[in-house]
Motif scaffolding. Sequence first.
Motif, PDB file in Angstrom:
ATOM      1  N   LEU A 187       0.736  -1.029   0.043  1.00 40.03           N
ATOM      2  CA  LEU A 187       0.047   0.047  -0.216  1.00 40.03           C
ATOM      3  C   LEU A 187       1.043   1.088  -0.135  1.00 40.03           C
ATOM      4  O   LEU A 187       0.553   2.120  -0.616  1.00 40.03           O
ATOM      5  N   ALA A 188       1.997   1.146   0.663  1.00 39.89           N
ATOM      6  CA  ALA A 188       3.087   2.261   0.862  1.00 39.89           C
ATOM      7  C   ALA A 188       3.477   2.469  -0.720  1.00 39.89           C
ATOM      8  O   ALA A 188       3.762   3.649  -1.192  1.00 39.89           O
ATOM      9  N   ASP A 189       3.905   1.275  -1.108  1.00 38.04           N
ATOM     10  CA  ASP A 189       4.582   1.478  -2.567  1.00 38.04           C
ATOM     11  C   ASP A 189       3.655   2.223  -3.532  1.00 38.04           C
ATOM     12  O   ASP A 189       4.031   2.627  -4.445  1.00 38.04           O
ATOM     13  N   LEU A 221       4.311  -7.919  14.514  1.00 38.49           N
ATOM     14  CA  LEU A 221       4.686  -6.409  14.430  1.00 38.49           C
ATOM     15  C   LEU A 221       6.203  -6.223  14.692  1.00 38.49           C
ATOM     16  O   LEU A 221       6.569  -5.296  13.887  1.00 38.49           O
ATOM     17  N   SER A 222       6.837  -6.940  15.472  1.00 36.48           N
ATOM     18  CA  SER A 222       8.189  -6.820  15.350  1.00 36.48           C
ATOM     19  C   SER A 222       8.799  -7.156  14.020  1.00 36.48           C
ATOM     20  O   SER A 222       9.808  -6.522  13.680  1.00 36.48           O
ATOM     21  N   VAL A 223       8.484  -8.269  13.554  1.00 34.55           N
ATOM     22  CA  VAL A 223       9.005  -8.577  12.033  1.00 34.55           C
ATOM     23  C   VAL A 223       8.481  -7.793  11.071  1.00 34.55           C
ATOM     24  O   VAL A 223       9.583  -7.093  10.186  1.00 34.55           O
ATOM     25  N   ALA A 224       7.360  -6.825  10.980  1.00 36.01           N
ATOM     26  CA  ALA A 224       7.010  -5.918  10.310  1.00 36.01           C
ATOM     27  C   ALA A 224       7.972  -4.657  10.383  1.00 36.01           C
ATOM     28  O   ALA A 224       8.301  -4.137   9.373  1.00 36.01           O
ATOM     29  N   LYS A 225       8.126  -4.228  11.558  1.00 39.67           N
ATOM     30  CA  LYS A 225       8.991  -3.106  11.864  1.00 39.67           C
ATOM     31  C   LYS A 225      10.506  -3.265  11.366  1.00 39.67           C
ATOM     32  O   LYS A 225      11.240  -2.510  10.529  1.00 39.67           O
ATOM     33  N   LEU A 226      10.830  -4.578  11.738  1.00 39.84           N
ATOM     34  CA  LEU A 226      12.321  -4.806  11.108  1.00 39.84           C
ATOM     35  C   LEU A 226      12.556  -4.909   9.610  1.00 39.84           C
ATOM     36  O   LEU A 226      13.472  -4.433   9.007  1.00 39.84           O
ATOM     37  N   SER A 263      13.357  -2.617   3.575  1.00 41.77           N
ATOM     38  CA  SER A 263      12.783  -2.271   2.684  1.00 41.77           C
ATOM     39  C   SER A 263      12.888  -0.678   2.381  1.00 41.77           C
ATOM     40  O   SER A 263      12.585  -0.274   1.271  1.00 41.77           O
ATOM     41  N   GLY A 264      13.200  -0.032   3.400  1.00 42.28           N
ATOM     42  CA  GLY A 264      13.321   1.538   3.229  1.00 42.28           C
ATOM     43  C   GLY A 264      12.009   2.224   3.150  1.00 42.28           C
ATOM     44  O   GLY A 264      11.530   3.153   3.068  1.00 42.28           O
ATOM     45  N   LYS A 265      10.726   1.257   3.455  1.00 37.09           N
ATOM     46  CA  LYS A 265       9.447   1.734   3.305  1.00 37.09           C
ATOM     47  C   LYS A 265       9.195   2.667   4.519  1.00 37.09           C
ATOM     48  O   LYS A 265       9.804   2.535   5.647  1.00 37.09           O
TER      49      LYS A 265
END
Length: 231
Positions: A65-67, A82-87, A92-94
Amino acid sequence: MSNADPIELEKFSQLAHKWWDPNSEFKPLHEINPLRLAYIDGIAELSGKTVLDVGCGGGILSEALADAGATVTGIDLADRSLSVAKLHLLESGKQVEYRKVAVEMLAAERPGHYDVVTCMEMLEHVPDPAAVVAACARLVKPGGHVFFSTLNRNPKSYLFAIIGAEYLLKLLPRGTHDYARFIKPSELAQWCRDAGLQVQGMTGMSYNPLNKTYALGDDTSVNYLVACQRD
């Protein structure tokens, strides 16, 4: 936190480290993600919009979605996911805001805040899916769009989504889904209307085991997506 199943949260927490492995148990999510994104973008025109991804997990859809040019917030109640998402953002730099908060609580905090709200493959994992639908409706701006995806409840969906996907084709781990929690389109449509959402469209998603591809179409008998707009 009341509208959450601890067993479901633990189930996804145990797999959290595999969220971004396209050959893991989350392979189907990686493969359907472009289809979901195209469906949402085709209706809501994501560029420049504020978007909430409810039940974001490891962030596969949130980053997409950010892309597409959206300002994205992803929420979930599973700490490890959530930890995996943040890492993964470091890799990715998103830019995505991730928060551990129940959708009902966020609805009280940010009513009418988002242009678009997505809730993909989550409703069939919570005790009170109608409450999630109502919270999503409160979070979106008047005229904004809300998208849901879930599994139909009928003999075919049991055969395809559980027997086929979990036991025969092994696309998903056994026990991923509970057939009793599958949701008929008529039920979801009623919850949407009760929440002040107008159902704009409904489309199915199917899997072809011969060429191992997913496609959107008219068949809503197993997986389906619903597009709504707030009054």
